[in-house]
Scaffold this motif. Sequence first.
Motif, PDB file in Angstrom:
ATOM      1  N   ALA A 260      -7.067 -20.334 -32.683  1.00  0.00           N
ATOM      2  CA  ALA A 260      -6.890 -19.177 -31.806  1.00  0.00           C
ATOM      3  C   ALA A 260      -7.140 -17.873 -32.565  1.00  0.00           C
ATOM      4  N   MET A 261      -6.745 -17.818 -33.816  1.00  0.00           N
ATOM      5  CA  MET A 261      -7.016 -16.623 -34.621  1.00  0.00           C
ATOM      6  C   MET A 261      -8.515 -16.462 -34.864  1.00  0.00           C
ATOM      7  N   ILE A 262      -9.208 -17.570 -35.108  1.00  0.00           N
ATOM      8  CA  ILE A 262     -10.667 -17.494 -35.265  1.00  0.00           C
ATOM      9  C   ILE A 262     -11.305 -17.003 -33.971  1.00  0.00           C
ATOM     10  N   ASP A 263     -10.883 -17.575 -32.872  1.00  0.00           N
ATOM     11  CA  ASP A 263     -11.455 -17.242 -31.569  1.00  0.00           C
ATOM     12  C   ASP A 263     -11.282 -15.764 -31.244  1.00  0.00           C
ATOM     13  N   ASN A 264     -10.110 -15.225 -31.486  1.00  0.00           N
ATOM     14  CA  ASN A 264      -9.796 -13.862 -31.053  1.00  0.00           C
ATOM     15  C   ASN A 264     -10.066 -12.791 -32.103  1.00  0.00           C
ATOM     16  N   PHE A 265     -10.062 -13.153 -33.392  1.00  0.00           N
ATOM     17  CA  PHE A 265     -10.189 -12.141 -34.450  1.00  0.00           C
ATOM     18  C   PHE A 265     -11.300 -12.477 -35.440  1.00  0.00           C
ATOM     19  N   MET A 266     -12.335 -13.169 -34.987  1.00  0.00           N
ATOM     20  CA  MET A 266     -13.416 -13.567 -35.878  1.00  0.00           C
ATOM     21  C   MET A 266     -14.038 -12.364 -36.586  1.00  0.00           C
ATOM     22  N   ALA A 267     -14.331 -11.308 -35.855  1.00  0.00           N
ATOM     23  CA  ALA A 267     -14.977 -10.141 -36.460  1.00  0.00           C
ATOM     24  C   ALA A 267     -14.072  -9.469 -37.490  1.00  0.00           C
ATOM     25  N   ALA A 268     -12.767  -9.369 -37.185  1.00  0.00           N
ATOM     26  CA  ALA A 268     -11.825  -8.754 -38.123  1.00  0.00           C
ATOM     27  C   ALA A 268     -11.733  -9.555 -39.413  1.00  0.00           C
ATOM     28  N   MET A 349     -15.388  -6.211 -27.463  1.00  0.00           N
ATOM     29  CA  MET A 349     -14.212  -5.824 -28.240  1.00  0.00           C
ATOM     30  C   MET A 349     -14.280  -4.337 -28.566  1.00  0.00           C
ATOM     31  N   ARG A 350     -13.128  -3.802 -28.980  1.00  0.00           N
ATOM     32  CA  ARG A 350     -13.082  -2.405 -29.411  1.00  0.00           C
ATOM     33  C   ARG A 350     -12.522  -2.347 -30.837  1.00  0.00           C
ATOM     34  N   LYS A 351     -11.868  -1.257 -31.212  1.00  0.00           N
ATOM     35  CA  LYS A 351     -11.546  -0.990 -32.612  1.00  0.00           C
ATOM     36  C   LYS A 351     -10.710  -2.063 -33.303  1.00  0.00           C
ATOM     37  N   PRO A 352      -9.683  -2.655 -32.678  1.00  0.00           N
ATOM     38  CA  PRO A 352      -8.930  -3.687 -33.407  1.00  0.00           C
ATOM     39  C   PRO A 352      -9.741  -4.941 -33.716  1.00  0.00           C
ATOM     40  N   LEU A 353     -10.983  -5.022 -33.168  1.00  0.00           N
ATOM     41  CA  LEU A 353     -11.856  -6.185 -33.370  1.00  0.00           C
ATOM     42  C   LEU A 353     -11.211  -7.461 -32.853  1.00  0.00           C
ATOM     43  N   MET A 354     -10.510  -7.356 -31.737  1.00  0.00           N
ATOM     44  CA  MET A 354      -9.971  -8.511 -31.035  1.00  0.00           C
ATOM     45  C   MET A 354     -10.787  -8.741 -29.773  1.00  0.00           C
ATOM     46  N   LYS A 355     -11.104  -9.982 -29.510  1.00  0.00           N
ATOM     47  CA  LYS A 355     -11.857 -10.306 -28.299  1.00  0.00           C
ATOM     48  C   LYS A 355     -11.073  -9.865 -27.068  1.00  0.00           C
ATOM     49  N   VAL A 356     -11.711  -9.080 -26.214  1.00  0.00           N
ATOM     50  CA  VAL A 356     -11.056  -8.607 -25.000  1.00  0.00           C
ATOM     51  C   VAL A 356     -11.489  -9.417 -23.792  1.00  0.00           C
ATOM     52  N   HIS A 357     -12.796  -9.573 -23.598  1.00  0.00           N
ATOM     53  CA  HIS A 357     -13.293 -10.197 -22.383  1.00  0.00           C
ATOM     54  C   HIS A 357     -14.663 -10.793 -22.677  1.00  0.00           C
ATOM     55  N   THR A 358     -15.177 -11.614 -21.759  1.00  0.00           N
ATOM     56  CA  THR A 358     -16.518 -12.168 -21.872  1.00  0.00           C
ATOM     57  C   THR A 358     -17.313 -11.789 -20.632  1.00  0.00           C
ATOM     58  N   TYR A 359     -18.439 -11.113 -20.835  1.00  0.00           N
ATOM     59  CA  TYR A 359     -19.313 -10.721 -19.726  1.00  0.00           C
ATOM     60  C   TYR A 359     -20.450 -11.736 -19.583  1.00  0.00           C
ATOM     61  N   THR A 360     -20.740 -12.109 -18.353  1.00  0.00           N
ATOM     62  CA  THR A 360     -21.847 -13.020 -18.077  1.00  0.00           C
ATOM     63  C   THR A 360     -23.023 -12.236 -17.509  1.00  0.00           C
ATOM     64  N   ASN A 361     -24.217 -12.758 -17.742  1.00  0.00           N
ATOM     65  CA  ASN A 361     -25.429 -12.181 -17.172  1.00  0.00           C
ATOM     66  C   ASN A 361     -26.228 -13.309 -16.518  1.00  0.00           C
ATOM     67  N   THR A 362     -26.110 -13.414 -15.226  1.00  0.00           N
ATOM     68  CA  THR A 362     -26.750 -14.527 -14.514  1.00  0.00           C
ATOM     69  C   THR A 362     -28.266 -14.422 -14.530  1.00  0.00           C
ATOM     70  N   SER A 363     -28.811 -13.241 -14.749  1.00  0.00           N
ATOM     71  CA  SER A 363     -30.266 -13.095 -14.748  1.00  0.00           C
ATOM     72  C   SER A 363     -30.905 -13.527 -16.070  1.00  0.00           C
ATOM     73  N   ILE A 364     -30.096 -13.815 -17.072  1.00  0.00           N
ATOM     74  CA  ILE A 364     -30.609 -14.305 -18.358  1.00  0.00           C
ATOM     75  C   ILE A 364     -30.465 -15.819 -18.383  1.00  0.00           C
ATOM     76  N   ALA A 365     -31.592 -16.520 -18.417  1.00  0.00           N
ATOM     77  CA  ALA A 365     -31.550 -17.981 -18.384  1.00  0.00           C
ATOM     78  C   ALA A 365     -31.444 -18.597 -19.767  1.00  0.00           C
ATOM     79  N   ALA A 366     -31.804 -17.849 -20.803  1.00  0.00           N
ATOM     80  CA  ALA A 366     -31.793 -18.401 -22.156  1.00  0.00           C
ATOM     81  C   ALA A 366     -30.364 -18.664 -22.632  1.00  0.00           C
TER      82      ALA A 366
END
Length: 636
Positions: A260-268, A349-366
């Motif tokens: 869970a720490m890797i998932d949420n704070f990987m960048a930090a 994410m913002r300054k604390p480098l914690m994952k906030v949300h995941t945005y999807t883009n349906t028009s990108i098939a790759a």
Amino acid sequence: MNGIGYGFLFKPNGNEEQGPSNSGEEIFSDDTVAQALARELGQNSLDAIAKDGAWPVIMVFELRRMKVADIPDVDNLRRYVRAALDRYPDSPRLRKAVATLEGESIDVLRVSDYNTKGLAGSESIADSGSVLTALTRGSGVSVGKTDAGGSFGIGKSVGILSSLVRTEFWTTRTPGSDETVFAGCTQLTTHRTPGSRDPRQLLGPMGTYTMISDTQDYHYLRDPEPLGPFTQRTEPGTDVYIVGYSAAPDDPGLEQVRDAMIDNFMAAIMRGHLVVEGMTDKGRWRLASDNLKHAIDSIPDPERRTVMQAFHNALLQTPIVRKDSRLGEMKLYINVDDALPRKLNTVVMRKPLMKVHTYTNTSIAAKYAAVLECSSPEGNRILRGMEPVRHDDWQAARDKENGKAVLRSIKKFILEELRSRVRRELGDEITIKGLNTLLPAELQIDGNPDRHGVRPTNGPGSERESASLQGRETDPEPVSNTGGKSVSIALTKPAVADDSGESVSTGRQRGGETKRGKHAAGISALGRSGDGDSVIDGGSLSMRYWFDARSGDYILVLRSRTGGTEKGALHLTAALDGAFGNYTPPVEEAADISGTAPRRLNVKEGAISNVKVTGKHPTRLRVRIKGGIRLQLGVK
């Protein structure tokens, strides 16, 4: 411990009845215990760094078994829990709490942070701006958190909800102080005063560990002895003790917390802002910038491991930077990889480098994994104000002035750059409406068996065939793609030896010895260097490619799977009759086109020399195969 005169103090209840359910349960209902703890406590610790920029913050998760008798004021705690059960006899949670406190031993999780400020302020009612009070007695209070993170009160709720007996303790020490403060809290229900028969003598749900002789104010214990088997706090920072840690039976080694720490704070962790350690009777683990990749590669769940590797590879890329009038600088890290099991979308994410949300883009098939970061002071302030208490989304309605424009700008940036990157690495994706109804079942244009379920076969073409199928042996004619662009479908023919004098080679392995089975692009292979360039191990690379119909060349996009630099000879392989074997495609020319000017590469007996693939940027090669034959390629 030395807590004589201290215990749990419950104040008389007001007009509100509090049952066994807790409002915090709704807030964290979608999270596992490990996820909720990792996010809230991790964010609180990063917010409390002792000095701006003085990284890293160190967090230690320690799970121990201790005697129930060592819980401070445990006899009175049992009485209060039983009184709550008497008022709500049908509550499974309260029955479990009573049973747990009647046992001999109990699981306790301590979460400690170091290189942090500790909890400043006093516990007195008169100190309304106290960080200490905000954590130990607050509800949704953000005192002292400026524009960095979340609410201490919410962090307290996570610990309480993770406790089988709804109880947690804290020890904290501030820089420059020579004393350690000990505090505690239990969150039960409205209940009758133990031993009282008067139904009007009701106590409120929250009990605070304090000097019980003063019922008008709060006085926390100073310089306590160690709690159970845990060491004493002697340096600045804070310890959270979760008594009766509910996830201990399912996660005795705290691997769920680690993941869970890797998932949420990987960048930090990657940037050295955070170091996380785990200590249990099952062993120890550590997460830091120097071993994060190894930790990710060791995750036993293959799907979870693949997802974490994809985002780790994304953060290794050079970011695309854009300035926004409201948010300041935004950075986007993109990893396009056809080897991924699915599209993983964009983590924000913002300054604390914690994952906030995941945005999807349906028009990108790759298939891709991307990370958006907005760490500028102005952007961090605006985005924090747009987050709910769970800090798991950016909601426009929370900022009437900027919300809609901010989200529109973020999503536009992500979509534009994703489209640009996919077009650059994979080429344009063309969908010709109704074409599949014209093709025989065994024929597909792009030769992608994973996409279409069949292997490609190519006939010689003829004047009688429609240009919408394979074309003629003259200049290709455009095929109209309604709503898109016109494309040309060029004739493709197999390599066939004939009497023309043009040699057609089946190829041989050169420059190394390999042991391999069934192949596809990027599948691992074992190899060692031979004559000339050392051979790049195919297992260390991922490759995607497309055929440039105008030039008759293949465009190869190579990435390092290891994150390091791979150098040497690249050996390609190709599928014949739908299966990979020992066929080496007859490569005539090759050039590295990653930079501003192409760099010609030597080709000898099908091997491409002096190829260099780094862990940060994709390497793009232009490769010409003899006769312009169309093949399904892989890496040996």
